[in-house]
Design a protein around this motif. Structure first.
Motif, PDB file in Angstrom:
ATOM      1  N   SER A 145       0.826  -1.209   0.000  1.00 26.32           N
ATOM      2  CA  SER A 145       0.000   0.000   0.000  1.00 26.32           C
ATOM      3  C   SER A 145       0.860   1.257   0.000  1.00 26.32           C
ATOM      4  O   SER A 145       0.536   2.241  -0.675  1.00 26.32           O
ATOM      5  N   ARG A 146       1.973   1.244   0.737  1.00 28.44           N
ATOM      6  CA  ARG A 146       2.895   2.388   0.705  1.00 28.44           C
ATOM      7  C   ARG A 146       3.491   2.563  -0.681  1.00 28.44           C
ATOM      8  O   ARG A 146       3.619   3.686  -1.187  1.00 28.44           O
ATOM      9  N   THR A 147       3.865   1.463  -1.313  1.00 31.65           N
ATOM     10  CA  THR A 147       4.443   1.536  -2.654  1.00 31.65           C
ATOM     11  C   THR A 147       3.439   2.080  -3.656  1.00 31.65           C
ATOM     12  O   THR A 147       3.775   2.932  -4.488  1.00 31.65           O
ATOM     13  N   LEU A 148       2.194   1.617  -3.572  1.00 40.18           N
ATOM     14  CA  LEU A 148       1.160   2.098  -4.485  1.00 40.18           C
ATOM     15  C   LEU A 148       0.920   3.589  -4.290  1.00 40.18           C
ATOM     16  O   LEU A 148       0.688   4.320  -5.264  1.00 40.18           O
ATOM     17  N   ASN A 149       0.992   4.061  -3.059  1.00 42.06           N
ATOM     18  CA  ASN A 149       0.842   5.490  -2.813  1.00 42.06           C
ATOM     19  C   ASN A 149       1.938   6.283  -3.512  1.00 42.06           C
ATOM     20  O   ASN A 149       1.687   7.346  -4.101  1.00 42.06           O
ATOM     21  N   GLY A 150       3.168   5.764  -3.467  1.00 35.82           N
ATOM     22  CA  GLY A 150       4.261   6.423  -4.173  1.00 35.82           C
ATOM     23  C   GLY A 150       4.049   6.447  -5.675  1.00 35.82           C
ATOM     24  O   GLY A 150       4.321   7.451  -6.346  1.00 35.82           O
ATOM     25  N   ILE A 151       3.550   5.330  -6.223  1.00 34.16           N
ATOM     26  CA  ILE A 151       3.259   5.264  -7.655  1.00 34.16           C
ATOM     27  C   ILE A 151       2.192   6.290  -8.029  1.00 34.16           C
ATOM     28  O   ILE A 151       2.320   7.021  -9.026  1.00 34.16           O
ATOM     29  N   THR A 152       1.141   6.360  -7.235  1.00 34.09           N
ATOM     30  CA  THR A 152       0.030   7.262  -7.526  1.00 34.09           C
ATOM     31  C   THR A 152       0.485   8.721  -7.547  1.00 34.09           C
ATOM     32  O   THR A 152       0.161   9.475  -8.470  1.00 34.09           O
ATOM     33  N   CYS A 153       1.245   9.121  -6.532  1.00 33.69           N
ATOM     34  CA  CYS A 153       1.703  10.510  -6.447  1.00 33.69           C
ATOM     35  C   CYS A 153       2.627  10.858  -7.609  1.00 33.69           C
ATOM     36  O   CYS A 153       2.485  11.914  -8.239  1.00 33.69           O
ATOM     37  N   ALA A 154       3.575   9.975  -7.915  1.00 36.66           N
ATOM     38  CA  ALA A 154       4.534  10.254  -8.980  1.00 36.66           C
ATOM     39  C   ALA A 154       3.865  10.264 -10.351  1.00 36.66           C
ATOM     40  O   ALA A 154       4.211  11.072 -11.220  1.00 36.66           O
ATOM     41  N   ALA A 155       2.901   9.360 -10.563  1.00 31.37           N
ATOM     42  CA  ALA A 155       2.202   9.316 -11.847  1.00 31.37           C
ATOM     43  C   ALA A 155       1.416  10.599 -12.078  1.00 31.37           C
ATOM     44  O   ALA A 155       1.403  11.147 -13.189  1.00 31.37           O
ATOM     45  N   GLU A 156       0.775  11.090 -11.047  1.00 30.58           N
ATOM     46  CA  GLU A 156       0.019  12.340 -11.178  1.00 30.58           C
ATOM     47  C   GLU A 156       0.939  13.495 -11.542  1.00 30.58           C
ATOM     48  O   GLU A 156       0.629  14.315 -12.406  1.00 30.58           O
ATOM     49  N   GLN A 157       2.092  13.546 -10.898  1.00 32.40           N
ATOM     50  CA  GLN A 157       3.050  14.611 -11.196  1.00 32.40           C
ATOM     51  C   GLN A 157       3.579  14.509 -12.619  1.00 32.40           C
ATOM     52  O   GLN A 157       3.885  15.524 -13.251  1.00 32.40           O
ATOM     53  N   ALA A 158       3.697  13.281 -13.118  1.00 34.62           N
ATOM     54  CA  ALA A 158       4.217  13.074 -14.467  1.00 34.62           C
ATOM     55  C   ALA A 158       3.141  13.187 -15.539  1.00 34.62           C
ATOM     56  O   ALA A 158       3.449  13.088 -16.727  1.00 34.62           O
ATOM     57  N   GLY A 159       1.883  13.387 -15.141  1.00 31.42           N
ATOM     58  CA  GLY A 159       0.801  13.542 -16.104  1.00 31.42           C
ATOM     59  C   GLY A 159       0.218  12.249 -16.619  1.00 31.42           C
ATOM     60  O   GLY A 159      -0.372  12.214 -17.705  1.00 31.42           O
ATOM     61  N   TYR A 160       0.356  11.179 -15.837  1.00 36.89           N
ATOM     62  CA  TYR A 160      -0.169   9.870 -16.238  1.00 36.89           C
ATOM     63  C   TYR A 160      -1.327   9.447 -15.346  1.00 36.89           C
ATOM     64  O   TYR A 160      -1.325   9.715 -14.139  1.00 36.89           O
ATOM     65  N   SER A 161      -2.289   8.770 -15.959  1.00 38.52           N
ATOM     66  CA  SER A 161      -3.339   8.086 -15.211  1.00 38.52           C
ATOM     67  C   SER A 161      -2.895   6.647 -14.963  1.00 38.52           C
ATOM     68  O   SER A 161      -1.962   6.156 -15.598  1.00 38.52           O
TER      69      SER A 161
END
Length: 344
Positions: free
Chosen positions: A81-97
């Motif tokens: 769950s911590r890893t997925l949170n990191g993925i979610t935040c970074a993807a949003e910053q990079a402009g990805y869904s």
């Protein structure tokens, strides 16, 4: 009743900035072939008009979906769950869904339907975030090379020719054992996680190797296997004391199992840390509130997710630029948080 104004179009932005729609598109996509003063003027108009480019239009123009597939498992555990949170935040910053798929169980090998669904949604890349357990990576050496989309793998044994991001579990185990030895503990038992997990194997190997390097041989009577839960830590610590009565410390492969071990130690009227030391792994938020506060290996699982996005985007851009991407393994170094449970 006053109607809300319609969203501005790219043509209106171009007209207000005195440029063509193609120039506006180049600015939006950060193309280099735009004069600096023109770029600034267009950006100012975009801000003033609150223009929001259409994600659908952008994906059609650039022939990419700006979507990443993420395959995970075990979201009830704190690590995934911590890893997925990191993925979610970074993807949003990079402009990805994100398009998320959670495996029904960790050791599934039925991965073809998962890939088929992700590819049918035209994902630009895939982050395989489920940890390596047992034989659940056997398909990597063959099937993954047949795909037209890049993949970054998390939490698995390094291999040539693919990109992997993981914490250095072996170094984390070394930090825990070296600390206990420095504090004067000599009979150090180990509560391993499930031994079909690659992470558990690495932490176990660090326990055994570090003891051996100190002239102490860890044998089968000196360790037990739990299942990551506090209840299992409680149960197997009782077994470990029966097999290893002279034990004066425990390195637990995660903090939850360390909590179960701590309970047994208290029940035996042993003083922590004077009579008995305990070190955990993960630095869960509750660990500093154990009694006494738990010494633990801290590793940034959020950062693992963040780096996964950076890596997959880097590889995607390499392909789009007709370049051969560099595939590499990134091992993040953990650190030891020393608290009262081991300060002899």
């Amino acid at each position: 009743m006053e109607q809300k104004s319609k969203r501005p179009t790219i043509k209106q932005v171009a007209a207000a900035a005195g440029v063509s729609t193609q120039t506006v598109s180049r600015v939006i996509n950060d193309r280099p072939d735009v004069a600096p003063d023109t770029r600034e003027r267009v950006k100012q108009v975009i801000t003033e008009m609150d223009y929001q480019p259409s994600a659908l239009a952008r994906s059609l123009i650039q022939q990419r979906s700006y979507t990443l597939g993420v395959v995970t498992a075990g979201l009830k555990f704190i690590g995934p769950s911590r890893t997925l949170n990191g993925i979610t935040c970074a993807a949003e910053q990079a402009g990805y869904s994100l398009l998320l798929k959670e495996l029904p169980h960790f050791n599934t090998n039925d991965i073809v339907p998962i890939f088929n669904e992700l590819i049918s949604h035209h994902v630009d890349g895939i982050i395989w975030a489920a940890p390596e357990i047992g034989s659940n990576r056997d398909w990597v050496d063959n099937f993954s090379y047949e795909l037209d989309v890049p993949i970054v793998y998390l939490t698995m044994e390094p291999r040539e020719g693919i990109s992997i991001i993981s914490m250095d579990n072996y170094v984390g185990g070394q930090l825990a054992l070296s600390h206990l030895l420095e504090k004067g503990y000599r009979h150090i038992g180990h509560i391993a996680g499930p031994m079909d997990w690659w992470e558990s194997q690495q932490r176990f190997k660090a326990w055994k190797d570090t003891l051996r390097n100190a002239g102490i041989e860890g044998n089968d009577n000196h360790w037990v296997e739990g299942n990551w839960s506090s209840a299992s830590g409680y149960e197997v610590t009782q077994q470990l004391f029966q097999k290893y009565p002279e034990m004066d410390a425990i390195f637990a492969a995660n903090d939850q199992m360390a909590l179960g071990a701590l309970t047994i130690v208290h029940q035996k009227k042993l003083r922590v840390p004077q009579d008995f030391g305990i070190v955990g792994f993960d630095n869960i938020p509750e660990s500093e509130h154990f009694w006494p506060a738990l010494t633990t290996v801290q590793h940034d699982q959020h950062q693992v997710g963040t780096l996964a996005v950076h890596e997959i985007v880097r590889i995607i851009e390499s392909f789009r630029n007709n370049e051969s991407p560099e595939y590499k393994t990134i091992l993040l170094t953990p650190n030891l948080l020393v608290r009262n449970s081991s300060l002899k």
